[in-house]
Write a protein that holds these residues in place. Structure first.
Motif, PDB file in Angstrom:
ATOM      1  N   VAL A   1      -3.768   9.283   3.349  1.00 13.50           N
ATOM      2  CA  VAL A   1      -4.630   8.448   2.802  1.00 13.50           C
ATOM      3  C   VAL A   1      -3.916   6.873   2.385  1.00 13.50           C
ATOM      4  CG1 VAL A   1      -6.247   7.716   1.169  1.00 13.50           C
ATOM      5  CG2 VAL A   1      -6.373   9.976   2.111  1.00 13.50           C
ATOM      6  N   ASP A   2      -4.231   5.677   2.834  1.00 13.55           N
ATOM      7  CA  ASP A   2      -3.527   4.729   2.347  1.00 13.55           C
ATOM      8  C   ASP A   2      -4.147   3.953   1.234  1.00 13.55           C
ATOM      9  OD1 ASP A   2      -1.478   5.182   4.197  1.00 13.55           O
ATOM     10  OD2 ASP A   2      -2.575   3.924   5.935  1.00 13.55           O
ATOM     11  N   ASP A   3      -3.508   3.455   0.225  1.00  6.28           N
ATOM     12  CA  ASP A   3      -4.292   2.854  -0.593  1.00  6.28           C
ATOM     13  C   ASP A   3      -3.401   1.816  -1.656  1.00  6.28           C
ATOM     14  OD1 ASP A   3      -7.349   2.923  -1.973  1.00  6.28           O
ATOM     15  OD2 ASP A   3      -6.020   2.739  -3.580  1.00  6.28           O
TER      16      ASP A   3
ATOM     17  N   ALA B   1      -4.676   6.948  -4.015  1.00  2.15           N
ATOM     18  CA  ALA B   1      -4.337   7.410  -2.671  1.00  2.15           C
ATOM     19  C   ALA B   1      -4.217   8.831  -2.736  1.00  2.15           C
ATOM     20  CB  ALA B   1      -2.885   6.923  -2.331  1.00  2.15           C
TER      21      ALA B   1
ATOM     22  N   TRP C   1       0.993  -1.155  -0.038  1.00  3.35           N
ATOM     23  CA  TRP C   1       0.161  -0.129   0.003  1.00  3.35           C
ATOM     24  C   TRP C   1       1.009   1.132  -0.129  1.00  3.35           C
ATOM     25  CZ3 TRP C   1       0.341  -3.079   4.720  1.00  3.35           C
ATOM     26  CH2 TRP C   1       0.885  -2.262   5.568  1.00  3.35           C
ATOM     27  N   TYR C   2       0.200   2.354  -0.492  1.00  2.00           N
ATOM     28  CA  TYR C   2       0.981   3.764  -0.529  1.00  2.00           C
ATOM     29  C   TYR C   2       0.209   4.632   0.321  1.00  2.00           C
ATOM     30  CZ  TYR C   2       2.896   1.101  -4.726  1.00  2.00           C
ATOM     31  OH  TYR C   2       3.750   0.277  -5.387  1.00  2.00           O
ATOM     32  N   THR C   3       0.986   5.830   0.599  1.00  2.00           N
ATOM     33  CA  THR C   3       0.315   6.711   1.512  1.00  2.00           C
ATOM     34  C   THR C   3       0.664   7.911   0.836  1.00  2.00           C
ATOM     35  OG1 THR C   3       0.874   5.454   3.503  1.00  2.00           O
ATOM     36  CG2 THR C   3       0.229   7.594   3.917  1.00  2.00           C
TER      37      THR C   3
ATOM     38  N   ASN D   1      -8.061   3.380   6.930  1.00  5.97           N
ATOM     39  CA  ASN D   1      -7.211   3.691   5.765  1.00  5.97           C
ATOM     40  C   ASN D   1      -6.802   5.309   5.890  1.00  5.97           C
ATOM     41  OD1 ASN D   1      -6.942   1.074   5.179  1.00  5.97           O
ATOM     42  ND2 ASN D   1      -8.320   1.216   3.282  1.00  5.97           N
TER      43      ASN D   1
END
Length: 375
Positions: free
Chosen positions: A156-158, A164, A58-60, A140
């Motif tokens: 935001v994590d996605d 994101a 996941w990316y922030t 998230n």
């Protein structure tokens, strides 16, 4: 009872009989089983790394905004002149920490549902119910307010970097819509309050004016100035009210038959008589209906003027206050993933396995010594 049959007690044991273990013996024991310890550590590290690879990355994305700042109202002194109205308008204002209010707005169900619908998160998170999607979204998304700088951070994590960043920026857009629709700041609250009062007073003023025009002007009304009659009557009513308040105050402190109470009661009765005489005089002239309607019209007109001035002051304060949401850092698609940290997971698994293996070796040795001591 013979010594052979005597039951032994802990006092009979010496230090050689105790199943304890020294640090030297512990080190020797662990060194002798180093293959087991090393094998367990390496196996756990590989297993932890393998499990970490199965966890999706996941990316922030982070956006930083500067919320509108509350300023001292230039209409505060003008509102204080409204008497009872000041309590109504002033009670609407003043939030201890505006930044916390903006955080609560972005965490509201309304904003969450808009984000869910906008990015189709119910399908992305594979959730059947919307409330489960909201719960996953709250896990998230992290929204916080800086205590020192007052800036708002939206993280935001996605799994997708672009989504994101888009979701983080969408929270800023939703906050703008919420602040435009709601009266958040002190000036906005005053503006909405006076706008409502202005609308209601305008309707009453139009009704009073129409009623006044329908009544026409009688011959008696031509002989007397309506404004003078209205002001004189209002002044007598105000004096009578003030005298009644003073009388009630004296009655709380003094007896009923004291000269001060009796004198004030006489003054009140005289004022009431003047008010009744003025009312009978209006009725005798035949233009009392017109006078009453004129009084109501002038009252609504004066009230309308007050609300217009306060409404304009609130609008000026609102424009000066600036409800603009200023973006300090716009969220960009992150280049590096935020998790999972596979190396950290592998090291943690290795350390845990090493500790468990050492505990197993030491525990097994102690158990053997206890068994041998019992024999």
């Amino acid at each position: 009872m013979t010594d052979k049959a005597r039951v032994s007690t802990p006092d009979d044991w010496n230090e050689e009989d105790e199943p304890g273990i020294s640090l030297f013996e512990l080190a020797t024991m662990l060194a002798a089983r180093w293959r087991l310890l090393a094998g367990a550590t390496v196996a756990a590290a590989l297993a932890g790394f393998g499990v970490a690879t199965l966890i999706p990355s996941w990316y922030t994305a982070i956006t930083v905004i500067l919320p509108p700042q509350q300023q001292q109202s230039s209409a505060a002194a003008a509102i204080s002149q409204l008497g009872a109205l000041a309590g109504l308008a002033g009670g609407l204002a003043s939030v201890k920490n505006p930044a916390d209010q903006y955080v609560a707005l972005m965490q509201s169900t309304t904003v969450s549902d808009r984000i869910i619908d906008r990015f189709k998160l119910q399908q992305v998170y594979d959730k059947e119910f919307r409330q489960d999607t909201r719960k996953q979204l709250s896990q998230n998304v992290r929204i916080s307010a800086g205590k020192k700088d007052g800036l708002l951070r939206v993280e935001v994590d996605d799994r997708e970097p672009q989504r994101a960043a888009s979701m983080a920026n969408a929270y800023v857009e939703e906050l703008r819509q919420m602040t435009n629709a709601l009266a958040v700041s002190e000036a906005q609250q005053r503006r909405m309050f006076f706008e409502l009062q202005l609308t209601q007073t305008k309707e009453r003023l139009a009704k009073a004016q129409a009623t006044l025009e329908e009544s026409g002007i009688s011959q008696g009304a031509l002989k007397v100035e309506p404004k003078t009659a209205a002001e004189s009557y209002a002044r007598l009513r105000a004096q009578a009210t003030a005298a009644e308040v003073r009388l009630q105050t004296l009655r709380r402190m003094l007896a009923e038959n004291t000269p001060e109470v009796m004198q004030q009661e006489a003054a009140l009765n005289a004022l009431r008589e003047q008010v009744r005489r003025a009312e009978r005089q209006d009725d005798g002239r035949g233009d009392s209906e017109y006078i009453n309607k004129y009084r109501e019209f002038k009252y609504q007109e004066a009230l309308f003027d007050i609300f217009v001035k306060q409404y304009e002051l609130a609008k000026v304060d609102e424009s000066r206050e600036g409800a603009l949401i200023q973006v300090v850092d716009t969220a960009q698609p992150p280049e590096k993933k935020a998790g999972p940290r596979r190396a950290v997971i592998a090291v943690a698994a290795a350390l845990l396995a090493l500790f468990a293996a050492c505990a197993f070796v030491v525990g097994a040795a102690l158990w053997r010594r206890v068994r041998e001591a019992e024999k």
